[in-house]
Design an enzyme around this catalytic site. Sequence first.
Site, PDB file in Angstrom:
ATOM      1  N   GLU A   1      -1.324   3.817  -0.093  1.00 40.97           N
ATOM      2  CA  GLU A   1      -1.425   4.775   0.581  1.00 40.97           C
ATOM      3  C   GLU A   1      -1.969   6.069  -0.067  1.00 40.97           C
ATOM      4  OE1 GLU A   1       1.537   6.101   3.389  1.00 40.97           O
ATOM      5  OE2 GLU A   1       1.295   4.129   4.510  1.00 40.97           O
TER       6      GLU A   1
ATOM      7  N   GLU B   1      -6.440   7.055   9.172  1.00 40.36           N
ATOM      8  CA  GLU B   1      -5.429   7.159  10.099  1.00 40.36           C
ATOM      9  C   GLU B   1      -5.216   8.581  10.770  1.00 40.36           C
ATOM     10  OE1 GLU B   1      -1.605   5.238   9.682  1.00 40.36           O
ATOM     11  OE2 GLU B   1      -0.650   6.337  11.148  1.00 40.36           O
TER      12      GLU B   1
ATOM     13  N   ASP C   1       0.937  -4.496   2.491  1.00 48.04           N
ATOM     14  CA  ASP C   1       1.092  -3.194   2.062  1.00 48.04           C
ATOM     15  C   ASP C   1       2.000  -3.010   1.064  1.00 48.04           C
ATOM     16  OD1 ASP C   1       0.369  -0.798   3.184  1.00 48.04           O
ATOM     17  OD2 ASP C   1       1.361  -0.774   5.083  1.00 48.04           O
TER      18      ASP C   1
HETATM   19  O1  KIV Z   1       2.092  -0.038   8.090  1.00 49.58           O
HETATM   20  C1  KIV Z   1       0.916  -0.012   9.059  1.00 49.58           C
HETATM   21  O2  KIV Z   1       1.063  -0.598  10.080  1.00 49.58           O
HETATM   22  C2  KIV Z   1      -0.277   0.513   8.480  1.00 49.58           C
HETATM   23  C3  KIV Z   1      -1.185   0.695   9.787  1.00 49.58           C
HETATM   24  C4  KIV Z   1      -1.011   1.595  10.656  1.00 49.58           C
HETATM   25  C5  KIV Z   1      -2.583   0.838   8.963  1.00 49.58           C
HETATM   26  O3  KIV Z   1      -0.478   1.173   7.499  1.00 49.58           O
END
Ligand code: KIV
Length: 295
Positions: free
Chosen positions: A124, A191, A92
Amino acid sequence: MSAGGRDAAARVTLTSLAAKKAAGEPIVMVTAYDHPSARIADEVGVDIVLVGDSAANVVLGYESTVPVSVDELLVLVRAVRRGLRHPFLVADLPFGSYEASEEQAVRTAQRFVKEGGADAVKLERAGTSVDRARAVVEAGIPVMGHVGLTPQAATSLGGYRAQGRTADQAERVIDGALALQAAGCFAVVLEAVPAAVTELLAPLTTCVTIGIGAGGATDGQVLVWHDLLGLSDGHAARFVRRFADLRSEAVRGLTAYADAVRQREFPAVEHTYRLPRDELAMLRTRLAEKSRLDG
Ligand code: KIV
């Protein structure tokens, strides 16, 4: 084995993920944040492991995902990388590490690939994130998008609540996912959106769709490690199913350990090392000699 030490034949790749989508085979994705969890995910044969910025909450104890830094996540990505041989590893991009410019997005994504060993990055929202995603894809790094409830923007979304519950909102979710797909994202996470919205979106997508609280019409599902294994305490989102209760098991084990220490029942003979009888006799003699000389 490949040059990188991983078994190339069984490795999950963009091609194998696309093939799963085409064959209608469900894709399993899970978050992980450390080496032992990565090894379990690898052993179980999940397809995608995400080092999510949810680490901010479930591992680092922050109130939200906003404060976590690139350097903090990189430590976790490296640990997970060392534990994975087969799954596809996604990292991420944390809040504030990609929004300012395309250059910033590419630079941060490169760090996760070069320093962390990630196969891809996730960012995101749609809007300006679509341009950031396109720039990162053009720099040669696969990107996973994320629409619907995007926790980094929870404040502007009015909190951690389901998205796409009006026709206007639902259209925005669908348009966002399709814009990320057009920007070259290989996958998009949906989500906390109504299943009906996902069902309308599904036939329009060529990229892989991964749901979390988005119903069953996506190509795959993702859950947070601590949620699905029952390691989190407190409120769980509606979309969480606990497949195990590891927190209770950890409390039981730790309580048993504390009791055993306090009752001097641990360590037992089988947990201790032996000094051979002749060595012990020699040691006793030497210590006696020393104390005679000292005293
Ligand atoms: O940070 C995370 O765990 C996520 C998932 C919920 C897709 O973005």
